[in-house]
Design a protein around this motif. Structure first.
Motif, PDB file in Angstrom:
ATOM      1  N   ALA A 118       0.831  -1.212   0.000  1.00 40.53           N
ATOM      2  CA  ALA A 118       0.000   0.000   0.000  1.00 40.53           C
ATOM      3  C   ALA A 118       0.862   1.257   0.000  1.00 40.53           C
ATOM      4  O   ALA A 118       0.597   2.204  -0.750  1.00 40.53           O
ATOM      5  N   VAL A 119       1.901   1.271   0.815  1.00 33.01           N
ATOM      6  CA  VAL A 119       2.787   2.434   0.880  1.00 33.01           C
ATOM      7  C   VAL A 119       3.500   2.630  -0.454  1.00 33.01           C
ATOM      8  O   VAL A 119       3.569   3.748  -0.973  1.00 33.01           O
TER       9      VAL A 119
ATOM     10  N   THR B 298       0.072   9.889  -4.548  1.00 40.83           N
ATOM     11  CA  THR B 298      -0.951  10.357  -3.614  1.00 40.83           C
ATOM     12  C   THR B 298      -0.336  10.549  -2.228  1.00 40.83           C
ATOM     13  O   THR B 298      -0.888  11.260  -1.396  1.00 40.83           O
ATOM     14  N   VAL B 299       0.812   9.915  -2.020  1.00 39.68           N
ATOM     15  CA  VAL B 299       1.569  10.024  -0.776  1.00 39.68           C
ATOM     16  C   VAL B 299       3.036  10.177  -1.148  1.00 39.68           C
ATOM     17  O   VAL B 299       3.488   9.628  -2.148  1.00 39.68           O
ATOM     18  N   ARG B 300       3.747  10.922  -0.357  1.00 43.48           N
ATOM     19  CA  ARG B 300       5.199  10.995  -0.553  1.00 43.48           C
ATOM     20  C   ARG B 300       5.866  10.668   0.776  1.00 43.48           C
ATOM     21  O   ARG B 300       5.315  10.909   1.850  1.00 43.48           O
TER      22      ARG B 300
ATOM     23  N   GLY C 234      11.506   9.813   6.362  1.00 42.90           N
ATOM     24  CA  GLY C 234      10.835   8.839   7.212  1.00 42.90           C
ATOM     25  C   GLY C 234       9.408   9.180   7.578  1.00 42.90           C
ATOM     26  O   GLY C 234       8.793   8.486   8.379  1.00 42.90           O
ATOM     27  N   ARG C 235       8.863  10.250   6.997  1.00 40.51           N
ATOM     28  CA  ARG C 235       7.484  10.662   7.292  1.00 40.51           C
ATOM     29  C   ARG C 235       6.626  10.583   6.034  1.00 40.51           C
ATOM     30  O   ARG C 235       7.090  10.879   4.942  1.00 40.51           O
ATOM     31  N   LEU C 236       5.383  10.180   6.225  1.00 36.21           N
ATOM     32  CA  LEU C 236       4.421  10.154   5.133  1.00 36.21           C
ATOM     33  C   LEU C 236       3.734  11.508   5.059  1.00 36.21           C
ATOM     34  O   LEU C 236       3.308  12.058   6.078  1.00 36.21           O
ATOM     35  N   LEU C 237       3.631  12.035   3.848  1.00 38.23           N
ATOM     36  CA  LEU C 237       3.006  13.338   3.619  1.00 38.23           C
ATOM     37  C   LEU C 237       2.093  13.251   2.409  1.00 38.23           C
ATOM     38  O   LEU C 237       2.290  12.393   1.544  1.00 38.23           O
TER      39      LEU C 237
ATOM     40  N   GLY D  39       0.794  13.649  -1.164  1.00 36.25           N
ATOM     41  CA  GLY D  39       1.524  13.811  -2.411  1.00 36.25           C
ATOM     42  C   GLY D  39       0.881  14.846  -3.310  1.00 36.25           C
ATOM     43  O   GLY D  39      -0.179  15.397  -2.991  1.00 36.25           O
ATOM     44  N   PRO D  40       1.496  15.086  -4.475  1.00 35.71           N
ATOM     45  CA  PRO D  40       0.970  16.091  -5.398  1.00 35.71           C
ATOM     46  C   PRO D  40      -0.335  15.683  -6.084  1.00 35.71           C
ATOM     47  O   PRO D  40      -1.069  16.527  -6.579  1.00 35.71           O
ATOM     48  N   VAL D  41      -0.646  14.402  -6.112  1.00 32.62           N
ATOM     49  CA  VAL D  41      -1.895  13.925  -6.709  1.00 32.62           C
ATOM     50  C   VAL D  41      -2.903  13.728  -5.578  1.00 32.62           C
ATOM     51  O   VAL D  41      -2.733  12.851  -4.735  1.00 32.62           O
ATOM     52  N   ALA D  42      -3.913  14.567  -5.563  1.00 33.16           N
ATOM     53  CA  ALA D  42      -4.894  14.521  -4.480  1.00 33.16           C
ATOM     54  C   ALA D  42      -6.077  13.630  -4.845  1.00 33.16           C
ATOM     55  O   ALA D  42      -6.520  13.608  -5.992  1.00 33.16           O
ATOM     56  N   LEU D  43      -6.566  12.909  -3.842  1.00 32.55           N
ATOM     57  CA  LEU D  43      -7.807  12.160  -4.000  1.00 32.55           C
ATOM     58  C   LEU D  43      -8.947  13.053  -3.521  1.00 32.55           C
ATOM     59  O   LEU D  43      -8.720  14.083  -2.890  1.00 32.55           O
ATOM     60  N   LYS D  44     -10.172  12.677  -3.794  1.00 33.96           N
ATOM     61  CA  LYS D  44     -11.323  13.462  -3.365  1.00 33.96           C
ATOM     62  C   LYS D  44     -11.239  13.736  -1.865  1.00 33.96           C
ATOM     63  O   LYS D  44     -10.783  12.892  -1.093  1.00 33.96           O
ATOM     64  N   ALA D  45     -11.708  14.900  -1.469  1.00 30.65           N
ATOM     65  CA  ALA D  45     -11.640  15.306  -0.061  1.00 30.65           C
ATOM     66  C   ALA D  45     -12.398  14.345   0.844  1.00 30.65           C
ATOM     67  O   ALA D  45     -11.932  14.009   1.925  1.00 30.65           O
TER      68      ALA D  45
END
Length: 159
Positions: free
Chosen positions: A92-93, A101-103, A107-110, A112-118
């Motif tokens: 999944a990661v 969708t995540v970067r 060592g931290r998840l943030l 990402g530039p591609v956003a999913l629906k709010a």
């Protein structure tokens, strides 16, 4: 007879979707984002059908410690649950990072530039929206607990 589709529930795309829900809840309380090990703890807790009822009657104000105090069974065989889901969470990661969708930074998840629906859970059945809603709530609780170590301590885990 009801068919239980284990493959669908362990699909990296679905798990990435739940991961984004966890991340959104977390960054609402702590914009620094969760440390990577928290994904390995929180995703299995949100996805476990047998723990779904432990979230009943809770909200974002409940907090991690109170949730555990209300339902200490969460800690039973928790390490086995986490060890059994490591490969799924890793998938999944990876997919969330590859799909942007995540970067992962330092060592931290943030986000990402591609956003999913709010509202990730809107329009989904209760069976599908439940894990996303639980992930958002758990993300908020974990962030509000103060640190990864504190969250692990509350859950009865050691680093």
């Amino acid at each position: 007879m009801i068919a239980h589709d284990v493959y669908a529930e362990t699909n990296p795309a679905w798990l990435s979707y739940v991961l984004v829900g966890f991340l959104r809840g977390f960054v609402e309380a702590d914009p620094a984002g969760p440390e990577l090990p928290l994904a390995y703890v929180c995703l299995p807790l949100c996805l476990s059908g047998d723990l779904a009822s432990t979230f009943d009657g809770s909200n974002k104000k409940t907090g991690l410690r109170e949730w555990i105090e209300r339902s200490p069974q969460i800690q039973l065989e928790l390490s086995d649950r986490l060890n059994g889901s490591m490969e799924m969470v890793t998938g999944a990661v990876r997919l969330a990072c590859f799909s942007k969708t995540v970067r992962l930074e330092q060592g931290r998840l943030l986000p990402g530039p591609v956003a999913l629906k709010a509202d990730l859970a809107k329009g989904l059945s209760l069976e599908l929206s439940g894990p996303v809603k639980r992930a958002d709530r758990l993300g908020f609780w974990v962030a509000a607990s103060g640190s990864t170590k504190t969250a692990f301590d509350i859950l009865g885990l050691s680093l």
